[in-house]
Design a protein around this motif. Structure first.
Motif, mmCIF file in Angstrom:
data_model
loop_
_atom_site.group_PDB
_atom_site.id
_atom_site.type_symbol
_atom_site.label_atom_id
_atom_site.label_comp_id
_atom_site.label_asym_id
_atom_site.label_seq_id
_atom_site.Cartn_x
_atom_site.Cartn_y
_atom_site.Cartn_z
ATOM 1 N N MET A 1 13.179 -11.723 6.692
ATOM 2 C CA MET A 1 12.521 -10.989 5.611
ATOM 3 C C MET A 1 12.377 -9.531 6.021
ATOM 4 N N SER A 2 12.789 -8.602 5.183
ATOM 5 C CA SER A 2 12.722 -7.190 5.494
ATOM 6 C C SER A 2 11.658 -6.520 4.655
ATOM 7 N N ASP A 3 10.610 -6.031 5.314
ATOM 8 C CA ASP A 3 9.579 -5.283 4.617
ATOM 9 C C ASP A 3 10.046 -3.843 4.504
ATOM 10 N N LYS A 4 9.882 -3.248 3.333
ATOM 11 C CA LYS A 4 10.290 -1.864 3.149
ATOM 12 C C LYS A 4 9.103 -1.005 2.768
ATOM 13 N N SER A 5 9.033 0.190 3.381
ATOM 14 C CA SER A 5 8.026 1.154 2.976
ATOM 15 C C SER A 5 8.438 1.741 1.637
ATOM 16 N N PRO A 6 7.595 1.664 0.609
ATOM 17 C CA PRO A 6 7.985 2.151 -0.717
ATOM 18 C C PRO A 6 8.244 3.651 -0.746
ATOM 19 N N SER A 7 7.697 4.389 0.219
ATOM 20 C CA SER A 7 7.881 5.836 0.232
ATOM 21 C C SER A 7 9.302 6.221 0.607
ATOM 22 N N VAL A 8 9.931 5.420 1.452
ATOM 23 C CA VAL A 8 11.246 5.796 1.975
ATOM 24 C C VAL A 8 12.316 4.734 1.766
ATOM 25 N N ASN A 9 11.915 3.543 1.353
ATOM 26 C CA ASN A 9 12.857 2.455 1.082
ATOM 27 C C ASN A 9 13.731 2.126 2.294
ATOM 28 N N VAL A 10 13.104 2.111 3.450
ATOM 29 C CA VAL A 10 13.788 1.756 4.694
ATOM 30 C C VAL A 10 13.083 0.543 5.289
ATOM 31 N N PRO A 11 13.832 -0.477 5.707
ATOM 32 C CA PRO A 11 13.198 -1.665 6.287
ATOM 33 C C PRO A 11 12.307 -1.329 7.475
ATOM 34 N N ARG A 12 11.219 -2.032 7.567
ATOM 35 C CA ARG A 12 10.239 -1.820 8.632
ATOM 36 C C ARG A 12 10.879 -1.880 10.008
ATOM 37 N N SER B 1 1.820 -2.695 15.463
ATOM 38 C CA SER B 1 0.698 -3.640 15.561
ATOM 39 C C SER B 1 0.402 -4.373 14.249
ATOM 40 N N PHE B 2 0.918 -3.864 13.145
ATOM 41 C CA PHE B 2 0.647 -4.487 11.845
ATOM 42 C C PHE B 2 1.482 -5.753 11.658
ATOM 43 N N LYS B 3 0.899 -6.714 10.972
ATOM 44 C CA LYS B 3 1.631 -7.926 10.591
ATOM 45 C C LYS B 3 2.565 -7.601 9.431
ATOM 46 N N ASN B 4 3.690 -8.299 9.372
ATOM 47 C CA ASN B 4 4.628 -8.053 8.282
ATOM 48 C C ASN B 4 4.253 -8.875 7.049
ATOM 49 N N ASP B 5 5.032 -8.719 5.983
ATOM 50 C CA ASP B 5 4.734 -9.390 4.714
ATOM 51 C C ASP B 5 4.773 -10.910 4.842
ATOM 52 N N GLU B 6 5.685 -11.404 5.666
ATOM 53 C CA GLU B 6 5.817 -12.860 5.813
ATOM 54 C C GLU B 6 4.566 -13.455 6.433
ATOM 55 N N ALA B 7 4.042 -12.780 7.474
ATOM 56 C CA ALA B 7 2.820 -13.271 8.127
ATOM 57 C C ALA B 7 1.642 -13.235 7.167
ATOM 58 N N LEU B 8 1.525 -12.154 6.400
ATOM 59 C CA LEU B 8 0.441 -12.053 5.425
ATOM 60 C C LEU B 8 0.579 -13.116 4.343
ATOM 61 N N SER B 9 1.811 -13.338 3.909
ATOM 62 C CA SER B 9 2.053 -14.331 2.865
ATOM 63 C C SER B 9 1.660 -15.726 3.322
ATOM 64 N N ASN B 10 1.957 -16.047 4.571
ATOM 65 C CA ASN B 10 1.598 -17.361 5.105
ATOM 66 C C ASN B 10 0.083 -17.548 5.128
ATOM 67 N N GLU B 11 -0.640 -16.475 5.469
ATOM 68 C CA GLU B 11 -2.103 -16.553 5.474
ATOM 69 C C GLU B 11 -2.639 -16.759 4.063
ATOM 70 N N THR B 12 -2.061 -16.042 3.113
ATOM 71 C CA THR B 12 -2.508 -16.153 1.731
ATOM 72 C C THR B 12 -2.200 -17.537 1.158
ATOM 73 N N LYS B 13 -1.058 -18.096 1.580
ATOM 74 C CA LYS B 13 -0.706 -19.443 1.133
ATOM 75 C C LYS B 13 -1.773 -20.440 1.577
ATOM 76 N N GLY B 14 -2.326 -20.226 2.773
ATOM 77 C CA GLY B 14 -3.384 -21.112 3.256
ATOM 78 C C GLY B 14 -4.610 -21.042 2.368
ATOM 79 N N ALA B 15 -5.006 -19.824 1.988
ATOM 80 C CA ALA B 15 -6.165 -19.654 1.108
ATOM 81 C C ALA B 15 -5.898 -20.243 -0.270
#
Length: 228
Positions: A1-12, A54-68
Motif C-alpha cells: 500500500m502506498s500512502d501519498k502526500s496530497p501536497s506533492v502526490n509522491v508515495p511516502r 515515526s508516523f504509522k502509515n494508512d494501512e496500520a491506521l486502517s487496521n486499528e480503525t477496523k478493530g473499533a
C-alpha cells in the motif's frame, strides 16, 4: 500500500528513501555552506526525516480503525438481537387490531445495519415496554435492563469509533505535513547542489531532482511548509 502526500502526490516510502539518500549525498560538501546547507541544517533535516518515519502509515491506521468498527458492529448485532426479542414478546401479546400493536415498528430489519438509527430507536422501545410492562406478563424481569445495557454499550462503541476516525484524520494530516517538510528540504538541498557544483558535472548530477515531473499544471514547486 502506498500512502501519498496530497501536497506533492509522491508515495511516502519514496519521500523517505530519497530524503535519506539526499542526506548522505550532502555530507562533507563544503561548497554547500554558502547556500545555508551547513551542519545545523543537515542535523535538523535528519531529525525531520526521523519524525516523518515515526508516523504509522494508512494501512496500520486502517487496521486499528477496523478493530473499533468490529467492536461497534458486535454491539449493533447484540442490540438487534434484543430488538427482535422485544418485537416477539410485544407483538405476541397484542392482536393486530389492538392500538397497542401498531405502536411497535413493523419493520425492524432496517435497524440491523445502522447504528445511528438503532440508537434513536432503542429508547422508544424501552419506553414502550415500560409503558405496557404489566401487560407483558411473559417478559422476564431483567429484559428491559438488558435493552438499556445494549443501548449503553452501542453508544459507547459508536462514540469510540467516531473518535478514532477523527483521530486518524488529524494524525494523517500531521503525517503528511511532516513528509512535506522532508520533501521541501530535499528540493532545497538539490537546488543548492546544482548551484554549488554548476561547473562540476560529476558532482552536480548527484543533486538531480528525484521526483517524477508533474503532469499538467504549471510545474512549479509547491510552496514551502509553514514555519514550525
Amino acid at each position: 500500500m502506498s500512502d501519498k502526500s496530497p501536497s506533492v502526490n509522491v508515495p511516502r516510502e519514496v519521500i523517505l528513501q530519497t530524503a535519506e539518500a539526499t542526506y548522505k549525498v550532502a555530507q562533507n560538501k563544503p561548497e554547500l555552506l554558502k547556500f545555508g546547507i551547513n551542519e545545523t541544517y543537515l542535523t535538523t533535516f535528519f531529525a525531520d526525516i526521523e519524525k516523518a518515519k515515526s508516523f504509522k502509515n494508512d494501512e496500520a491506521l486502517s487496521n486499528e480503525t477496523k478493530g473499533a468498527t468490529k467492536e461497534k458492529n458486535v454491539q449493533l448485532e447484540l442490540s438487534y438481537t434484543w430488538l427482535q426479542a422485544a418485537q416477539f414478546i410485544y407483538t405476541g401479546k397484542f392482536k393486530k387490531s389492538d392500538p397497542q400493536y401498531k405502536e411497535f415498528p413493523e419493520k425492524i430489519s432496517q435497524y440491523s445495519k445502522n447504528e445511528a438509527e438503532m440508537i434513536d430507536l432503542l429508547p422508544n422501545i424501552i419506553t414502550l415496554l415500560n409503558k405496557y410492562k404489566t401487560d407483558l406478563t411473559d417478559m422476564q424481569s431483567d429484559f428491559i435492563a438488558e435493552g438499556e445495557l445494549c443501548l449503553q454499550n452501542l453508544n459507547e462503541r459508536d462514540a469510540l469509533q467516531g473518535a478514532k476516525m477523527k483521530e486518524d484524520t488529524e494524525y494523517t494530516a500531521a503525517r503528511h505535513a511532516a513528509e512535506y517538510v522532508v520533501y521541501y528540504k530535499v528540493n532545497k538541498i538539490n537546488e543548492a547542489g546544482n548551484l554549488a557544483y554548476k561547473k562540476n558535472p560529476a558532482v552536480k548530477k548527484l543533486f538531480k531532482s528525484p521526483w517524477p515531473k508533474p503532469r499538467g499544471g504549471n510545474g512549479k514547486e509547491p510552496p514551502p511548509p509553514p514555519a514550525s
